[in-house]
Design a protein around this motif. Structure first.
Motif, short mmCIF file in Angstrom:
data_model
loop_
_atom_site.label_atom_id
_atom_site.label_comp_id
_atom_site.label_asym_id
_atom_site.label_seq_id
_atom_site.Cartn_x
_atom_site.Cartn_y
_atom_site.Cartn_z
N VAL A 55 -29.61 -19.79 -42.28
CA VAL A 55 -30.88 -20.11 -43.04
C VAL A 55 -31.77 -18.84 -42.58
O VAL A 55 -32.83 -18.41 -43.46
CB VAL A 55 -31.57 -21.53 -42.88
CG1 VAL A 55 -30.69 -22.54 -43.14
CG2 VAL A 55 -31.75 -21.64 -41.29
N LYS A 56 -31.26 -17.88 -41.75
CA LYS A 56 -32.33 -17.05 -41.21
C LYS A 56 -31.22 -15.95 -40.62
O LYS A 56 -30.26 -16.18 -40.07
CB LYS A 56 -33.19 -17.31 -40.03
CG LYS A 56 -34.12 -16.05 -39.87
CD LYS A 56 -35.23 -16.63 -38.55
CE LYS A 56 -36.22 -15.41 -38.32
NZ LYS A 56 -37.02 -15.88 -37.10
N ASP A 57 -31.56 -14.55 -40.92
CA ASP A 57 -30.45 -13.52 -40.53
C ASP A 57 -30.36 -13.65 -38.95
O ASP A 57 -31.12 -14.08 -38.26
CB ASP A 57 -31.52 -12.24 -40.76
CG ASP A 57 -31.16 -11.49 -42.29
OD1 ASP A 57 -30.59 -12.37 -42.80
OD2 ASP A 57 -31.65 -10.72 -42.34
N LEU A 58 -29.23 -13.73 -38.49
CA LEU A 58 -28.80 -13.78 -37.27
C LEU A 58 -27.63 -12.71 -36.86
O LEU A 58 -26.83 -12.59 -37.32
CB LEU A 58 -28.07 -15.45 -37.20
CG LEU A 58 -27.59 -15.86 -35.82
CD1 LEU A 58 -28.84 -15.98 -35.01
CD2 LEU A 58 -26.70 -17.10 -36.04
N ASP A 59 -27.79 -12.18 -35.53
CA ASP A 59 -27.01 -11.32 -35.02
C ASP A 59 -26.04 -12.25 -33.97
O ASP A 59 -26.78 -12.90 -33.30
CB ASP A 59 -27.68 -10.25 -34.18
CG ASP A 59 -28.39 -9.46 -35.16
OD1 ASP A 59 -28.07 -8.99 -36.36
OD2 ASP A 59 -29.58 -9.04 -34.62
N VAL A 60 -24.69 -12.07 -34.31
CA VAL A 60 -23.78 -12.78 -33.44
C VAL A 60 -22.66 -11.88 -32.75
O VAL A 60 -22.29 -10.88 -33.16
CB VAL A 60 -23.05 -14.09 -34.36
CG1 VAL A 60 -24.10 -14.87 -34.99
CG2 VAL A 60 -22.23 -13.36 -35.39
N GLU A 61 -22.26 -12.57 -31.86
CA GLU A 61 -21.08 -11.88 -30.99
C GLU A 61 -19.80 -12.71 -31.82
O GLU A 61 -18.80 -12.04 -32.21
CB GLU A 61 -21.01 -12.26 -29.58
CG GLU A 61 -21.87 -11.62 -28.81
CD GLU A 61 -21.89 -11.62 -27.39
OE1 GLU A 61 -20.94 -12.67 -27.07
OE2 GLU A 61 -22.70 -10.84 -26.54
N ALA A 62 -19.99 -13.80 -32.23
CA ALA A 62 -18.55 -14.49 -32.77
C ALA A 62 -19.14 -15.74 -33.62
O ALA A 62 -20.07 -16.33 -33.24
CB ALA A 62 -17.67 -14.97 -31.75
N LEU A 63 -18.55 -16.12 -34.48
CA LEU A 63 -18.80 -17.22 -35.66
C LEU A 63 -17.38 -17.82 -35.66
O LEU A 63 -16.57 -16.97 -36.37
CB LEU A 63 -19.52 -16.97 -36.77
CG LEU A 63 -19.89 -17.97 -37.52
CD1 LEU A 63 -21.00 -18.78 -36.92
CD2 LEU A 63 -20.58 -17.57 -38.91
N ARG A 64 -17.15 -18.79 -35.22
CA ARG A 64 -15.74 -19.46 -35.29
C ARG A 64 -15.79 -20.95 -35.80
O ARG A 64 -16.64 -21.75 -35.91
CB ARG A 64 -15.00 -19.20 -33.98
CG ARG A 64 -14.58 -18.18 -33.51
CD ARG A 64 -14.17 -18.00 -31.92
NE ARG A 64 -15.16 -18.40 -31.10
CZ ARG A 64 -15.48 -17.55 -30.00
NH1 ARG A 64 -14.66 -16.27 -29.91
NH2 ARG A 64 -16.48 -17.84 -29.26
N ASN A 65 -14.39 -21.46 -36.48
CA ASN A 65 -14.55 -22.81 -36.84
C ASN A 65 -12.85 -23.04 -36.67
O ASN A 65 -12.02 -22.29 -36.37
CB ASN A 65 -15.12 -23.11 -38.10
CG ASN A 65 -15.72 -24.48 -38.36
OD1 ASN A 65 -15.31 -25.19 -37.37
ND2 ASN A 65 -16.63 -24.65 -39.04
N GLY A 66 -12.65 -24.31 -37.11
CA GLY A 66 -11.07 -24.68 -37.20
C GLY A 66 -10.52 -24.47 -35.80
O GLY A 66 -9.33 -24.34 -35.87
N GLU A 67 -11.12 -24.97 -34.84
CA GLU A 67 -10.58 -24.64 -33.52
C GLU A 67 -10.09 -26.10 -32.90
O GLU A 67 -10.61 -27.04 -33.09
CB GLU A 67 -11.65 -24.28 -32.55
CG GLU A 67 -12.67 -24.66 -32.48
CD GLU A 67 -13.77 -23.85 -31.46
OE1 GLU A 67 -13.74 -22.69 -31.70
OE2 GLU A 67 -14.46 -24.51 -30.72
N ILE A 68 -8.99 -25.97 -32.00
CA ILE A 68 -8.68 -26.99 -31.35
C ILE A 68 -8.04 -26.42 -29.76
O ILE A 68 -7.48 -25.32 -29.78
CB ILE A 68 -7.08 -27.63 -31.77
CG1 ILE A 68 -7.60 -28.22 -33.19
CG2 ILE A 68 -6.52 -28.42 -30.79
CD1 ILE A 68 -6.37 -29.00 -33.80
N VAL A 69 -8.59 -27.25 -28.86
CA VAL A 69 -8.22 -26.70 -27.27
C VAL A 69 -7.50 -27.82 -26.92
O VAL A 69 -7.55 -29.33 -27.17
CB VAL A 69 -9.61 -26.52 -26.78
CG1 VAL A 69 -9.16 -26.19 -25.16
CG2 VAL A 69 -10.32 -25.64 -27.42
#
Length: 245
Positions: A55-69
């Motif tokens: 919803v607001k500009d965001l500086d990221v190192e990583a954006l992930r999903n769909g993960e299983i550990v």
């Protein structure tokens, strides 16, 4: 780990159990997140739907999903189905160790699984839908792969933004406001077949069912039996009768 989110609901009934959480993320108020888990009666897999709205500009190192550990003591191999339908398997510890990515596969891989052929059991992820848009700008581009890592754990995820894989010296990337990511997947713990020929049949069968669901179609006359027939207007000819008048 998402304790006491801003929004929370649970539905429990004879057909399914569903729990949903939604709110701005605790440490990242620029991101509204929603995640829904649904367990259907007599169905061995769990359905997962999630969305992320920036919803607001965001500086990221990583954006992930769909993960299983998973715990190393439970499984020791990894499998995935290729676009041509063949199934590949690897012993996880034969691959490079974290921080190097052990393995990359396509982001649109139909399913992948951690498994143990001795037990034999697996934890599979069946990827049903994946999309990303930026409102007013059309489809988003994201990293075109799913990656496998291993260290003290075995970890598989789908990166959407992942600066560690680039020569970007600042290790950040801007995700613009209005960006939305959505995914739907099935998480399937299952017993496997005993031989190489039938080992992954349960996962393939579940995948086929989910990608090609049965659709029941019926055509009925939408008339209540209690209504006298003379009350039903002759719809098919009424237009032509008006033209004659």
């Amino acid at each position: 780990d998402w304790q006491q989110p801003g929004g929370y609901s649970t539905i429990i009934g004879p057909v399914f159990c569903m729990t949903k959480r939604w709110a701005a993320l605790p440490d990242y108020p620029e991101v509204d997140c929603s995640v829904t888990y649904t367990f259907y009666r007599h169905t061995p897999y769990m359905m997962l739907e999630s969305s992320m709205d920036v919803v607001k500009d965001l500086d990221v190192e990583a954006l992930r999903n769909g993960e299983i550990v998973v715990n190393q003591e439970v499984v020791d191999e990894f499998a995935w189905v290729r676009p041509d339908g063949d199934i590949d398997t690897v012993v996880i510890k034969d691959l490079p160790r974290h921080p190097t990515r052990a393995l990359d596969i396509s982001a649109w891989t139909r399913w992948w699984a951690f498994f143990n052929r001795e037990t034999p059991c697996a934890l599979a992820a069946i990827n049903l839908e994946l999309t990303g848009i930026r409102r007013g700008h059309g489809p988003l581009q994201w990293e075109p792969y799913i990656y496998l890592h291993w260290g003290p754990w075995y970890y598989c995820a789908r990166p959407l933004v992942y600066t560690f894989a680039t020569p970007n010296p600042q290790r950040v990337m801007r995700v613009g406001a209005g960006s939305t990511f959505y995914e739907r997947m099935a998480v399937y713990p299952c017993r496997l077949g005993q031989t190489d020929e039938d080992r992954f049949d349960p996962v393939e069968f579940a995948s086929d069912r989910l990608f090609n669901p049965l659709v029941r179609t019926a055509t009925v006359l939408d008339i209540d039996e209690r209504v006298p027939e003379e009350w039903v207007p002759p719809i098919l000819v009424s237009e032509f009768e008006e033209m004659e008048d």
